[in-house]
Design a protein around this motif. Structure first.
Motif, PDB file in Angstrom:
ATOM      1  N   HIS A  69       4.848  14.986   1.506  1.00 61.77           N
ATOM      2  CA  HIS A  69       4.336  14.083   2.530  1.00 61.77           C
ATOM      3  C   HIS A  69       5.489  13.290   3.125  1.00 61.77           C
ATOM      4  O   HIS A  69       6.581  13.243   2.570  1.00 61.77           O
ATOM      5  CB  HIS A  69       3.293  13.121   1.954  1.00 61.77           C
ATOM      6  CG  HIS A  69       3.856  12.084   1.023  1.00 61.77           C
ATOM      7  ND1 HIS A  69       4.250  12.382  -0.267  1.00 61.77           N
ATOM      8  CD2 HIS A  69       4.128  10.758   1.209  1.00 61.77           C
ATOM      9  CE1 HIS A  69       4.723  11.281  -0.841  1.00 61.77           C
ATOM     10  NE2 HIS A  69       4.662  10.281   0.027  1.00 61.77           N
ATOM     11  N   THR A 104      -8.370   1.040  -1.463  1.00 61.44           N
ATOM     12  CA  THR A 104      -7.318   1.994  -1.117  1.00 61.44           C
ATOM     13  C   THR A 104      -7.038   2.926  -2.287  1.00 61.44           C
ATOM     14  O   THR A 104      -6.903   4.149  -2.116  1.00 61.44           O
ATOM     15  CB  THR A 104      -6.033   1.252  -0.723  1.00 61.44           C
ATOM     16  OG1 THR A 104      -6.317   0.330   0.331  1.00 61.44           O
ATOM     17  CG2 THR A 104      -4.959   2.224  -0.275  1.00 61.44           C
ATOM     18  N   ARG A 154      -5.900  12.690  -4.294  1.00 61.00           N
ATOM     19  CA  ARG A 154      -5.087  13.298  -5.346  1.00 61.00           C
ATOM     20  C   ARG A 154      -5.884  14.339  -6.125  1.00 61.00           C
ATOM     21  O   ARG A 154      -5.372  15.435  -6.423  1.00 61.00           O
ATOM     22  CB  ARG A 154      -4.574  12.227  -6.307  1.00 61.00           C
ATOM     23  CG  ARG A 154      -3.646  12.780  -7.398  1.00 61.00           C
ATOM     24  CD  ARG A 154      -3.256  11.721  -8.397  1.00 61.00           C
ATOM     25  NE  ARG A 154      -4.416  11.210  -9.104  1.00 61.00           N
ATOM     26  CZ  ARG A 154      -4.352  10.200  -9.979  1.00 61.00           C
ATOM     27  NH1 ARG A 154      -3.203   9.580 -10.208  1.00 61.00           N
ATOM     28  NH2 ARG A 154      -5.447   9.783 -10.599  1.00 61.00           N
ATOM     29  N   SER A 180       6.244   9.425   4.515  1.00 61.13           N
ATOM     30  CA  SER A 180       5.717   8.067   4.579  1.00 61.13           C
ATOM     31  C   SER A 180       6.871   7.096   4.728  1.00 61.13           C
ATOM     32  O   SER A 180       8.041   7.460   4.570  1.00 61.13           O
ATOM     33  CB  SER A 180       4.898   7.734   3.325  1.00 61.13           C
ATOM     34  OG  SER A 180       5.723   7.777   2.169  1.00 61.13           O
ATOM     35  N   PHE A 184       0.425   7.865   6.410  1.00 60.58           N
ATOM     36  CA  PHE A 184       1.387   8.880   5.977  1.00 60.58           C
ATOM     37  C   PHE A 184       0.886  10.249   6.393  1.00 60.58           C
ATOM     38  O   PHE A 184      -0.300  10.456   6.646  1.00 60.58           O
ATOM     39  CB  PHE A 184       1.674   8.786   4.473  1.00 60.58           C
ATOM     40  CG  PHE A 184       0.502   9.048   3.554  1.00 60.58           C
ATOM     41  CD1 PHE A 184       0.293  10.306   3.013  1.00 60.58           C
ATOM     42  CD2 PHE A 184      -0.358   8.018   3.191  1.00 60.58           C
ATOM     43  CE1 PHE A 184      -0.753  10.550   2.139  1.00 60.58           C
ATOM     44  CE2 PHE A 184      -1.420   8.248   2.321  1.00 60.58           C
ATOM     45  CZ  PHE A 184      -1.615   9.515   1.792  1.00 60.58           C
ATOM     46  N   ARG A 206       0.832  -1.212   0.000  1.00 60.86           N
ATOM     47  CA  ARG A 206       0.000   0.000   0.000  1.00 60.86           C
ATOM     48  C   ARG A 206       0.867   1.262   0.000  1.00 60.86           C
ATOM     49  O   ARG A 206       0.454   2.293  -0.522  1.00 60.86           O
ATOM     50  CB  ARG A 206      -0.963  -0.042   1.190  1.00 60.86           C
ATOM     51  CG  ARG A 206      -1.905  -1.238   1.100  1.00 60.86           C
ATOM     52  CD  ARG A 206      -3.096  -1.181   2.002  1.00 60.86           C
ATOM     53  NE  ARG A 206      -3.866  -2.421   1.896  1.00 60.86           N
ATOM     54  CZ  ARG A 206      -5.115  -2.585   2.333  1.00 60.86           C
ATOM     55  NH1 ARG A 206      -5.746  -1.573   2.909  1.00 60.86           N
ATOM     56  NH2 ARG A 206      -5.737  -3.749   2.192  1.00 60.86           N
ATOM     57  N   HIS A 207       2.053   1.142   0.569  1.00 59.52           N
ATOM     58  CA  HIS A 207       3.008   2.252   0.484  1.00 59.52           C
ATOM     59  C   HIS A 207       3.350   2.546  -0.980  1.00 59.52           C
ATOM     60  O   HIS A 207       3.471   3.719  -1.380  1.00 59.52           O
ATOM     61  CB  HIS A 207       4.272   1.903   1.263  1.00 59.52           C
ATOM     62  CG  HIS A 207       5.386   2.889   1.110  1.00 59.52           C
ATOM     63  ND1 HIS A 207       5.381   4.132   1.699  1.00 59.52           N
ATOM     64  CD2 HIS A 207       6.549   2.824   0.393  1.00 59.52           C
ATOM     65  CE1 HIS A 207       6.481   4.792   1.374  1.00 59.52           C
ATOM     66  NE2 HIS A 207       7.201   4.020   0.596  1.00 59.52           N
ATOM     67  N   VAL A 223       0.650   4.571  -2.392  1.00 58.19           N
ATOM     68  CA  VAL A 223       0.768   5.960  -1.952  1.00 58.19           C
ATOM     69  C   VAL A 223       1.764   6.701  -2.833  1.00 58.19           C
ATOM     70  O   VAL A 223       1.506   7.834  -3.273  1.00 58.19           O
ATOM     71  CB  VAL A 223       1.199   6.019  -0.467  1.00 58.19           C
ATOM     72  CG1 VAL A 223       1.514   7.464  -0.061  1.00 58.19           C
ATOM     73  CG2 VAL A 223       0.107   5.453   0.425  1.00 58.19           C
ATOM     74  N   GLN A 224       2.895   6.083  -3.111  1.00 60.89           N
ATOM     75  CA  GLN A 224       3.890   6.737  -3.951  1.00 60.89           C
ATOM     76  C   GLN A 224       3.361   6.955  -5.370  1.00 60.89           C
ATOM     77  O   GLN A 224       3.655   7.970  -6.003  1.00 60.89           O
ATOM     78  CB  GLN A 224       5.169   5.895  -3.995  1.00 60.89           C
ATOM     79  CG  GLN A 224       5.822   5.685  -2.636  1.00 60.89           C
ATOM     80  CD  GLN A 224       5.909   6.971  -1.836  1.00 60.89           C
ATOM     81  OE1 GLN A 224       6.508   7.949  -2.276  1.00 60.89           O
ATOM     82  NE2 GLN A 224       5.295   6.981  -0.651  1.00 60.89           N
ATOM     83  N   LEU A 251      -7.265   7.026  -2.499  1.00 62.96           N
ATOM     84  CA  LEU A 251      -6.105   7.831  -2.876  1.00 62.96           C
ATOM     85  C   LEU A 251      -6.401   8.697  -4.096  1.00 62.96           C
ATOM     86  O   LEU A 251      -5.903   9.822  -4.211  1.00 62.96           O
ATOM     87  CB  LEU A 251      -4.906   6.913  -3.162  1.00 62.96           C
ATOM     88  CG  LEU A 251      -4.321   6.184  -1.944  1.00 62.96           C
ATOM     89  CD1 LEU A 251      -3.260   5.187  -2.394  1.00 62.96           C
ATOM     90  CD2 LEU A 251      -3.729   7.181  -0.936  1.00 62.96           C
ATOM     91  N   VAL A 286      -3.762   3.834   5.727  1.00 68.36           N
ATOM     92  CA  VAL A 286      -4.037   3.082   4.494  1.00 68.36           C
ATOM     93  C   VAL A 286      -4.269   1.595   4.743  1.00 68.36           C
ATOM     94  O   VAL A 286      -4.429   0.837   3.777  1.00 68.36           O
ATOM     95  CB  VAL A 286      -2.894   3.261   3.478  1.00 68.36           C
ATOM     96  CG1 VAL A 286      -2.832   4.692   2.978  1.00 68.36           C
ATOM     97  CG2 VAL A 286      -1.557   2.823   4.064  1.00 68.36           C
ATOM     98  N   ILE A 301       0.421   9.871  -4.647  1.00 66.84           N
ATOM     99  CA  ILE A 301       0.641  11.045  -3.805  1.00 66.84           C
ATOM    100  C   ILE A 301       2.060  11.607  -3.951  1.00 66.84           C
ATOM    101  O   ILE A 301       2.356  12.685  -3.423  1.00 66.84           O
ATOM    102  CB  ILE A 301       0.355  10.703  -2.324  1.00 66.84           C
ATOM    103  CG1 ILE A 301      -1.043  10.075  -2.176  1.00 66.84           C
ATOM    104  CG2 ILE A 301       0.424  11.922  -1.428  1.00 66.84           C
ATOM    105  CD1 ILE A 301      -2.179  11.012  -2.592  1.00 66.84           C
TER     106      ILE A 301
END
Length: 503
Positions: free
Chosen positions: A417, A481, A489, A419, A426, A404-405, A408-409, A485, A472, A412
């Protein structure tokens, strides 16, 4: 029991929403009559080829809509319209509850179902919610929670619970009056960090970390005493301290944690009795406190005779060689951990490693404040750890967090941010003209729930960060998720929306 067997309609909505809609339709058309017991979640999950969690969420949705009532040990029933059933639907309200139109026995009409739906949404029914939304819209994406993601915990919990029921039927039915060494040994294993391992006699099992922390505060301070917190922290502890008659006091911090000079100033002027810190994975910033900062804070604590609470609930997700406070200053540090973020939140497994002089005092305070630990949950937590299952589940949880990280990248990364691949949340800075509260409201308007910075302030403060925390791990799937996101965004890209009113 009914022979009812739903057919989940096609559509873009999550399966549990479509199933909930199907149940609602069958209730409205009379296919599911008042008083009908819905199939057990596990049975229906097997029949439909979905997870038990999906069925559970669908049942929760129709319960929120006021169409069914559920009781532990009895099952889930379609609501009727007589007075007794309506009281059940309204969580045990008494004779002063308003009655629905047409309260005669028989099948619920569409108008009566609509009345129930409206009644279930009244503020009276959610009066005990906290700072977060307790019962959101069914389609809401909950980025305001950081409990461990679903990685198959239910099967292990089911099997171990069955074993405990067979092995200890009397203990399950009685109060817990002693602490087996196995519970302490499990706590010793779970709390160990790097080269540090707590002494077995220092371990106190608790009903989760928060109950343990509040027991520490109760045992080491008196009403009117001050408790030191960073300006940003897990604010439920600060609020709980205030509720118990203690007075939270704020310490200035930087990218590593509390500033030793400011802690010394507050100690000289305000004389707090205890300091609360989250050194290994700070909530909400994800930061890691360095070894020198920890040593400097310990120096201040020793000069001013200050106790230290080391909250390692998120720290159980991060590997580091930096010595914990409990290793640097064992005579004054209470080291706290739990299974909630790394294994499972629902089991409420937690432990405190206390200075030897205070282990019995913490045990007594916890029992007086909570009624004591549950044998079933404490034994379950212990077996999860001692069997190695907790460690295996933690690795799965970390794998899911890392995946999930990456999401995020993907969505986002253009925006400022903080994280980490081991953090279930995050810390996002919102661009101008957004304010953190306005951004939170805007996200909620699109059914995406996040936390603004005020959620983490330990008290009133003029300092503004313009950040929000986004968890997340709570969405059931990566697809959900991604949907959330995308909402964030789009809001970040539309800076002009910061001037709009979101209510």
């Amino acid at each position: 029991m009914t022979n009812w067997h739903p057919s989940i309609p096609d559509g873009q909505a999550p399966i549990y929403i479509r199933l909930a809609d199907c149940i609602g339709e069958d209730i409205a058309t009379g296919k599911l009559a008042a008083g009908t017991k819905l199939p057990p979640q596990r049975d229906l999950a097997y029949d439909l080829g979905v997870t038990v969690g999906t069925i559970g969420r669908a049942y929760a949705v129709v319960r929120q809509r006021g169409l069914v009532s559920g009781e532990v040990g009895r099952g889930t029933y379609v609501l009727g319209t007589n007075e007794g059933e309506m009281r059940d639907a309204r969580f045990g309200s008494q004779d002063d509850s308003p009655q629905p139109p047409g309260t005669g026995a028989g099948q619920a009409s569409s108008s009566e179902i609509s009345w129930v739906q409206g009644a279930m949404k009244t503020p009276k029914d959610v009066a005990f919610s906290g700072t977060r939304i307790t019962v959101p819209a069914p389609e809401a994406i909950r980025f305001d929670s950081t409990s461990a993601p679903d990685v198959g915990q239910a099967r292990a919990i089911r099997d171990l619970t069955a074993e405990i029921a067979d092995d200890s039927p009397y203990d399950i039915a009685s109060y817990t009056r002693s602490v087996p060494d196995s519970w302490r040994q499990a706590g010793r294993i779970w709390l160990s960090r790097g080269n540090w391992q707590p002494q077995l006699g220092s371990i106190v099992p608790t009903t989760g970390a928060q109950a343990g922390i509040m027991s520490i505060i109760a045992a080491t301070t008196a009403p009117g005493d001050q408790v030191a917190f960073e300006d940003l922290t897990y604010s439920s502890i600060a609020r709980g301290s205030a509720l118990s008659g203690r007075r939270p006091v704020q310490i200035q911090s930087d990218d590593e944690g509390p500033l030793p000079d400011d802690l010394a100033r507050v100690c000289a002027q305000r004389h707090p009795k205890i300091l609360f810190v989250m050194p290994t994975m700070h909530n909400p910033t994800t930061r890691l406190m360095g070894a020198q900062r920890r040593s400097d804070l310990v120096d201040v604590a020793r000069r001013h005779n200050l106790w230290i609470i080391e909250d390692e609930v998120y720290g159980s997700l991060r590997t580091t060689d930096i010595a914990p406070f409990a290793e640097i200053a064992p005579e004054r540090t209470f080291h706290v951990g739990s299974l909630s973020k790394a294994v499972t939140a629902g089991v409420r497994g937690g432990w405190v490693s206390s200075p030897n002089s205070h282990a019995q005092r913490i045990y007594t305070a916890h029992k007086m404040m909570t009624g004591g630990v549950s044998f079933l949950l404490s034994e379950l937590s212990s077996r999860l750890v001692l069997s190695g299952i907790a460690a295996t589940l933690r690795e799965r949880v970390l794998d899911e967090i890392a995946a999930r990280h990456q999401l995020v990248q993907q969505f986002i990364s253009p925006f400022e941010h903080v994280s980490s691949k081991d953090a279930p949340f995050f810390w996002l800075k919102v661009p101008e003209p957004w304010l953190s509260g306005t951004f939170k409201a805007a996200a909620a308007a699109f059914h995406t729930l996040i936390d603004d910075e005020d959620e983490f302030k330990s008290g009133r403060s003029g300092k503004v960060y313009h950040h929000v925390r986004v968890g997340v791990t709570n969405p059931l799937t990566r697809e959900e998720t991604i949907k959330g996101l995308e909402v964030l965004r789009n809001l970040l890209e539309d800076s002009g929306a910061g001037y709009d009113s979101f209510e």
